[in-house]
Design an enzyme around this catalytic site. Structure first.
Site, PDB file in Angstrom:
ATOM      1  N   CYS A  64       0.823  -1.080  -0.114  1.00 27.54           N
ATOM      2  CA  CYS A  64      -0.019  -0.038   0.076  1.00 27.54           C
ATOM      3  C   CYS A  64       0.887   1.118   0.089  1.00 27.54           C
ATOM      4  CB  CYS A  64      -0.944  -0.089   1.356  1.00 27.54           C
ATOM      5  SG  CYS A  64      -0.232   0.139   2.847  1.00 27.54           S
ATOM      6  N   GLU A  65       0.474   2.230   0.551  1.00 29.58           N
ATOM      7  CA  GLU A  65       1.251   3.569   0.459  1.00 29.58           C
ATOM      8  C   GLU A  65       2.704   3.298   1.621  1.00 29.58           C
ATOM      9  OE1 GLU A  65       2.675   7.088  -0.881  1.00 29.58           O
ATOM     10  OE2 GLU A  65       1.244   5.762  -1.514  1.00 29.58           O
TER      11      GLU A  65
END
Length: 102
Positions: A64-65
């Site tokens: 994800c981020e």
């Protein structure tokens, strides 16, 4: 939960570009740049689409981020019996390391 860092993921992808990577960020984030070859399965759609992850071969690397959402996804998927790894640092660490994005 099993976890690796972006250096390990990059090495795996250099050895085998077909290493399965799933990006659990939302579509707009994914479109802004993602790990090369990663497929998009947003966390908000994970429960409905988890069979797509089950169709992948070998350990599946979740990104994800920064690692929070992929950690949530990894915990849930492991509970369902999937072989997954959370990528610590996520796409932000990947970019900060100067690694390429698509």
């Amino acid at each position: 939960m099993h976890e690796i860092d972006i250096t390990h993921l990059h090495a795996l992808l250099r050895q085998d570009p077909a290493t399965p990577v799933v990006d659990v960020r939302e579509d707009v984030e994914y479109a802004d740049g993602h790990v090369p070859g990663a497929i998009s399965v947003p966390l908000s759609e994970l429960v409905a689409r988890h069979a797509e992850i089950g169709a992948l071969t070998g350990p599946v690397y979740l990104v994800c981020e920064v690692g929070g959402r992929s950690g949530q996804a990894a915990a849930w998927l492991e509970g369902q019996g999937y072989d997954v790894r959370n990528v610590a640092g996520g796409t932000r660490a990947w970019r900060e390391a100067g690694l390429p994005v698509e």
